[in-house]
Motif scaffolding. Structure first.
Motif, PDB file in Angstrom:
ATOM      1  N   ILE A   1      27.950 -23.038  28.116  1.00 33.63           N
ATOM      2  CA  ILE A   1      29.249 -23.481  27.162  1.00 33.63           C
ATOM      3  C   ILE A   1      28.201 -23.164  25.739  1.00 33.63           C
ATOM      4  O   ILE A   1      27.853 -23.876  26.424  1.00 33.63           O
ATOM      5  N   GLU A   2      28.861 -22.531  25.031  1.00 40.66           N
ATOM      6  CA  GLU A   2      28.698 -21.976  23.752  1.00 40.66           C
ATOM      7  C   GLU A   2      29.313 -23.472  23.213  1.00 40.66           C
ATOM      8  O   GLU A   2      30.396 -23.878  22.784  1.00 40.66           O
ATOM      9  N   GLY A   3      28.618 -24.547  22.769  1.00 40.01           N
ATOM     10  CA  GLY A   3      29.034 -25.691  21.132  1.00 40.01           C
ATOM     11  C   GLY A   3      29.622 -25.475  20.539  1.00 40.01           C
ATOM     12  O   GLY A   3      29.045 -24.523  20.408  1.00 40.01           O
ATOM     13  N   GLY A   4      30.588 -25.587  19.699  1.00 45.25           N
ATOM     14  CA  GLY A   4      30.410 -25.627  18.657  1.00 45.25           C
ATOM     15  C   GLY A   4      29.838 -25.793  17.222  1.00 45.25           C
ATOM     16  O   GLY A   4      30.286 -25.442  16.057  1.00 45.25           O
TER      17      GLY A   4
ATOM     18  N   ALA B   1      31.951 -28.721  33.844  1.00 44.07           N
ATOM     19  CA  ALA B   1      32.377 -27.329  33.125  1.00 44.07           C
ATOM     20  C   ALA B   1      33.907 -27.551  32.521  1.00 44.07           C
ATOM     21  O   ALA B   1      34.040 -27.648  31.341  1.00 44.07           O
ATOM     22  N   GLU B   2      34.962 -28.304  33.414  1.00 46.43           N
ATOM     23  CA  GLU B   2      36.371 -28.498  33.015  1.00 46.43           C
ATOM     24  C   GLU B   2      36.125 -29.289  31.303  1.00 46.43           C
ATOM     25  O   GLU B   2      36.631 -28.844  30.462  1.00 46.43           O
ATOM     26  N   ILE B   3      35.436 -30.365  31.461  1.00 45.43           N
ATOM     27  CA  ILE B   3      35.189 -31.093  30.263  1.00 45.43           C
ATOM     28  C   ILE B   3      34.770 -30.859  29.132  1.00 45.43           C
ATOM     29  O   ILE B   3      35.823 -30.972  28.246  1.00 45.43           O
ATOM     30  N   LEU B   4      33.705 -30.148  29.044  1.00 42.10           N
ATOM     31  CA  LEU B   4      32.946 -29.645  28.498  1.00 42.10           C
ATOM     32  C   LEU B   4      33.432 -29.470  27.896  1.00 42.10           C
ATOM     33  O   LEU B   4      33.220 -28.809  26.237  1.00 42.10           O
ATOM     34  N   VAL B   5      34.046 -28.396  28.385  1.00 41.16           N
ATOM     35  CA  VAL B   5      34.607 -26.591  27.602  1.00 41.16           C
ATOM     36  C   VAL B   5      35.881 -27.129  26.892  1.00 41.16           C
ATOM     37  O   VAL B   5      36.385 -26.338  25.646  1.00 41.16           O
ATOM     38  N   ARG B   6      36.572 -28.534  27.834  1.00 40.36           N
ATOM     39  CA  ARG B   6      38.151 -29.051  26.435  1.00 40.36           C
ATOM     40  C   ARG B   6      37.394 -29.308  24.467  1.00 40.36           C
ATOM     41  O   ARG B   6      38.019 -29.858  24.926  1.00 40.36           O
ATOM     42  N   MET B   7      35.730 -30.126  25.639  1.00 43.27           N
ATOM     43  CA  MET B   7      35.242 -31.124  23.878  1.00 43.27           C
ATOM     44  C   MET B   7      34.561 -30.105  23.243  1.00 43.27           C
ATOM     45  O   MET B   7      33.660 -30.244  22.470  1.00 43.27           O
ATOM     46  N   ARG B   8      34.653 -28.123  23.631  1.00 39.57           N
ATOM     47  CA  ARG B   8      33.537 -27.296  23.039  1.00 39.57           C
ATOM     48  C   ARG B   8      33.061 -27.680  22.044  1.00 39.57           C
ATOM     49  O   ARG B   8      32.208 -27.473  21.074  1.00 39.57           O
ATOM     50  N   ASP B   9      34.238 -28.063  20.792  1.00 35.09           N
ATOM     51  CA  ASP B   9      34.085 -27.921  19.119  1.00 35.09           C
ATOM     52  C   ASP B   9      33.503 -28.386  18.880  1.00 35.09           C
ATOM     53  O   ASP B   9      32.742 -28.993  18.513  1.00 35.09           O
ATOM     54  N   ARG B  10      33.388 -29.747  19.358  1.00 40.26           N
ATOM     55  CA  ARG B  10      32.505 -30.474  19.157  1.00 40.26           C
ATOM     56  C   ARG B  10      31.058 -31.133  19.802  1.00 40.26           C
ATOM     57  O   ARG B  10      30.419 -32.247  19.160  1.00 40.26           O
ATOM     58  N   LEU B  11      31.154 -30.273  20.476  1.00 43.86           N
ATOM     59  CA  LEU B  11      29.370 -30.264  21.320  1.00 43.86           C
ATOM     60  C   LEU B  11      28.410 -29.187  20.561  1.00 43.86           C
ATOM     61  O   LEU B  11      28.622 -28.538  20.425  1.00 43.86           O
ATOM     62  N   PRO B  12      27.106 -30.487  20.781  1.00 42.80           N
ATOM     63  CA  PRO B  12      26.254 -29.830  19.521  1.00 42.80           C
ATOM     64  C   PRO B  12      25.075 -28.575  21.170  1.00 42.80           C
ATOM     65  O   PRO B  12      25.193 -29.158  21.923  1.00 42.80           O
ATOM     66  N   GLY B  13      24.874 -27.340  20.393  1.00 42.35           N
ATOM     67  CA  GLY B  13      24.039 -26.796  21.863  1.00 42.35           C
ATOM     68  C   GLY B  13      25.033 -25.971  22.796  1.00 42.35           C
ATOM     69  O   GLY B  13      25.641 -25.436  22.479  1.00 42.35           O
ATOM     70  N   ARG B  14      24.188 -25.505  23.285  1.00 37.77           N
ATOM     71  CA  ARG B  14      24.785 -25.106  24.832  1.00 37.77           C
ATOM     72  C   ARG B  14      24.754 -25.182  25.896  1.00 37.77           C
ATOM     73  O   ARG B  14      23.172 -25.921  25.991  1.00 37.77           O
ATOM     74  N   ILE B  15      25.185 -25.058  27.119  1.00 33.88           N
ATOM     75  CA  ILE B  15      24.793 -25.903  28.344  1.00 33.88           C
ATOM     76  C   ILE B  15      25.264 -24.262  29.326  1.00 33.88           C
ATOM     77  O   ILE B  15      26.260 -23.689  29.360  1.00 33.88           O
ATOM     78  N   LEU B  16      23.749 -24.161  29.816  1.00 34.30           N
ATOM     79  CA  LEU B  16      23.558 -23.165  30.838  1.00 34.30           C
ATOM     80  C   LEU B  16      23.707 -23.661  32.034  1.00 34.30           C
ATOM     81  O   LEU B  16      23.552 -24.814  32.829  1.00 34.30           O
ATOM     82  N   LEU B  17      25.452 -23.350  33.050  1.00 27.96           N
ATOM     83  CA  LEU B  17      25.776 -23.724  34.284  1.00 27.96           C
ATOM     84  C   LEU B  17      25.337 -22.695  35.767  1.00 27.96           C
ATOM     85  O   LEU B  17      25.714 -21.465  34.967  1.00 27.96           O
ATOM     86  N   VAL B  18      24.694 -23.869  36.156  1.00 28.47           N
ATOM     87  CA  VAL B  18      23.773 -22.826  37.807  1.00 28.47           C
ATOM     88  C   VAL B  18      24.552 -23.503  38.623  1.00 28.47           C
ATOM     89  O   VAL B  18      24.330 -24.611  38.797  1.00 28.47           O
TER      90      VAL B  18
ATOM     91  N   ARG C   1      36.027 -18.723  35.302  1.00 25.80           N
ATOM     92  CA  ARG C   1      37.043 -17.820  34.290  1.00 25.80           C
ATOM     93  C   ARG C   1      38.349 -18.473  34.107  1.00 25.80           C
ATOM     94  O   ARG C   1      38.814 -18.566  32.983  1.00 25.80           O
ATOM     95  N   SER C   2      38.922 -19.058  34.508  1.00 26.55           N
ATOM     96  CA  SER C   2      40.030 -20.255  34.180  1.00 26.55           C
ATOM     97  C   SER C   2      39.976 -21.086  33.307  1.00 26.55           C
ATOM     98  O   SER C   2      40.732 -21.110  32.635  1.00 26.55           O
ATOM     99  N   LEU C   3      38.158 -20.902  32.832  1.00 28.41           N
ATOM    100  CA  LEU C   3      38.290 -22.358  31.761  1.00 28.41           C
ATOM    101  C   LEU C   3      37.598 -21.271  30.524  1.00 28.41           C
ATOM    102  O   LEU C   3      37.496 -21.341  29.427  1.00 28.41           O
ATOM    103  N   GLY C   4      37.699 -20.183  30.255  1.00 28.69           N
ATOM    104  CA  GLY C   4      37.461 -19.202  28.953  1.00 28.69           C
ATOM    105  C   GLY C   4      36.006 -18.633  29.516  1.00 28.69           C
ATOM    106  O   GLY C   4      35.835 -17.819  28.892  1.00 28.69           O
ATOM    107  N   LEU C   5      35.486 -18.681  30.617  1.00 29.35           N
ATOM    108  CA  LEU C   5      33.631 -18.436  30.395  1.00 29.35           C
ATOM    109  C   LEU C   5      33.672 -16.878  31.029  1.00 29.35           C
ATOM    110  O   LEU C   5      34.320 -16.265  32.235  1.00 29.35           O
ATOM    111  N   GLU C   6      32.421 -16.699  30.187  1.00 30.86           N
ATOM    112  CA  GLU C   6      31.669 -15.475  30.665  1.00 30.86           C
ATOM    113  C   GLU C   6      31.201 -15.391  31.969  1.00 30.86           C
ATOM    114  O   GLU C   6      29.701 -16.918  31.672  1.00 30.86           O
TER     115      GLU C   6
END
Ligand SMILES: [Zn+2]
Ligand SMILES: [Zn+2]
Length: 440
Positions: free
Chosen positions: A85-88, A145-162, A66-71
């Motif tokens: 994580i929704e990539g940009g 998760a934290e690192i990928l959220v920071r880079m998410r604008d440039r991330l292609p696709g999405r990541i389901l964290l489990v 949640r602190s990373l802004g994720l639902e």
């Protein structure tokens, strides 16, 4: 040519606006975050919780996401947590998984963050320890998760964290783990086309990674045989049908299934009787005896053959002595964990980039089971081992996963974090560019 040129032009424009995430950038981000990853791991280590009781643990995980802004979705299969994580940029969906449960083990290491936690297991109060490295798995995935959220604008696709509860098995009478998360809709949150997971392993030195394409870790089945005879005074066995003797004969006969009946040139298999329960007193022949065991196989065919033969031997031997035997296996067994061969080939260069080509080892077949196998049954997957026995120490002499002296060299956690980042980003980037090329 005329068709290709606009495509190349568009790609150039796109990459100028969204520079690719580079491996060096991932490594820098991972090493900058490493102290916090270690802090998280030590916090989890100090506060382990048993399967389906990961209340504090899952709250910590959810709070971080949640602190990373994720639902964040919580309470899946009791205490499971998931977020996307929704990539940009457009691209496929992948799944990254960590497990959360500790074990009923009383820790004997002398690390300053040693666990003194206790829990209830089968009606007894027991010590609880992260003796399988799941504390590290969670910290690694939280870091990724934290690192990928920071880079998410440039991330292609999405990541389901489990973050999955009860990998080691749910308490008696409960269900849990990966199969229950799937039943409760995990793979509908975002439909992954590939899934990745890792395990910290004492059998490998820090700086090495181990895996195997195809069948990798065994399918496991719990079985129980109850032999019922006739109770009598221990001094007059002729009045009894002695279930101890019959069950002993069954234990002996089970040894011939692997050695005499299975074609072991195809795959190995294991049948172990781990518990033999009968009687209360030296001079009473009891009414019944109970055998508890485990079956490890690497193909559905061999599994079926083993189950068939155990049943036939147990009931046949019992009948020959005038006793009866009831043979049952538990529902929801762990299937064989199969690494998708082409996906494994695809991620191998990412793993090699992290630890060097010579340090990615093809392991032998592993007779331990892992419930990530349920995810791998539903989604093409790659699961791999990350070494955590300090360099210079022989892994053969290191305390095993599940041992009370199990020790994690935290440099191995850094390898885990980097490898997961490289695997995820490389996979998404290459797949996204394939899709773009196809689209044009
Ligand atoms: Zn374990
Ligand atoms: Zn484990």
């Amino acid at each position: 040519m005329t068709r290709v040129l606009p495509a190349l032009f568009l790609l150039a424009v796109a990459s100028a606006a969204h520079a690719e995430i580079t491996p060096a950038e991932l490594d820098r981000a991972a090493s900058a975050l490493q102290p916090r990853v270690i802090e998280w791991r030590r916090d989890f280590h100090r506060h382990p919780e048993l399967a389906n009781r990961e209340f504090r643990t899952s709250a910590r995980v959810a709070e971080h996401l949640r602190s990373l802004g994720l639902e964040v979705r919580t309470g899946i299969a009791h205490t499971g947590v998931a977020a996307v994580i929704e990539g940009g940029r457009p691209g496929p969906t992948i799944l990254l998984r960590a497990d959360m449960d500790g074990l009923p083990v009383t820790e004997r290491t002398d690390v300053p963050f040693r666990s003194v936690a206790t829990g209830e297991f089968r009606g007894q109060t027991v010590g609880v320890m992260h003796a399988c490295g799941h504390d590290g798995h969670m910290a690694i995935l939280m870091g990724a998760a934290e690192i990928l959220v920071r880079m998410r604008d440039r991330l292609p696709g999405r990541i389901l964290l489990v973050f999955q509860p009860a990998e080691e098995g749910a308490p008696d009478g409960e269900r849990g783990g990966a199969p229950l998360m799937i039943e409760e809709g995990l793979l509908d949150i975002a439909k992954p086309e590939a899934a990745f997971g890792l395990h910290l392993m004492s059998s490998l030195n820090t700086g090495t990674i181990g895996l195997r394409a195809g069948p990798f870790m065994a399918g496991s089945d719990f079985f129980q045989i109850t032999v019922t005879g006739r109770q009598s005074h221990g001094s007059r066995p002729w009045n009894s049908v002695d279930p101890v003797v019959v069950a002993s004969e069954i234990v002996g006969a089970l040894q011939t299934i692997v050695s005499r009946e299975l074609d072991i040139t195809k795959q190995p298999a294991v049948i172990t009787v781990g518990a033999f329960r009968a009687g209360v007193r030296h001079n009473i022949i009891p009414q019944s005896a109970e055998l508890l065991g485990t079956i490890r196989t690497f193909s559905p065919e061999m599994r079926a053959q083993v189950i068939d033969r155990i049943g036939a031997l147990a009931t046949g031997i019992a009948a020959a002595h005038g006793a009866t035997a009831e043979f049952t296996t538990a529902p929801h067994p762990n299937p064989v964990l199969v690494n998708d061969p082409s996906l494994t080939a695809r991620v191998l260069p990412s793993l090699e980039a992290v630890v060097g080509r010579d340090n990615v080892r093809t392991t032998t077949l592993q007779t331990v089971a892992e419930d990530f196998a349920h995810i791998a049954q539903a989604v093409p997957s790659v699961y791999y081992f990350v070494g955590i026995t300090p360099k210079g120490q022989d892994p053969a002499t290191a305390p095993d996963n599940h041992a009370d002296l199990f020790y994690v060299d935290e440099d191995g956690i850094a390898v885990g974090l980097r490898s997961l980042l490289h695997v995820a980003v490389d996979y998404l980037s290459t797949r996204a560019s394939e899709q773009t090329t196809k689209g044009n």
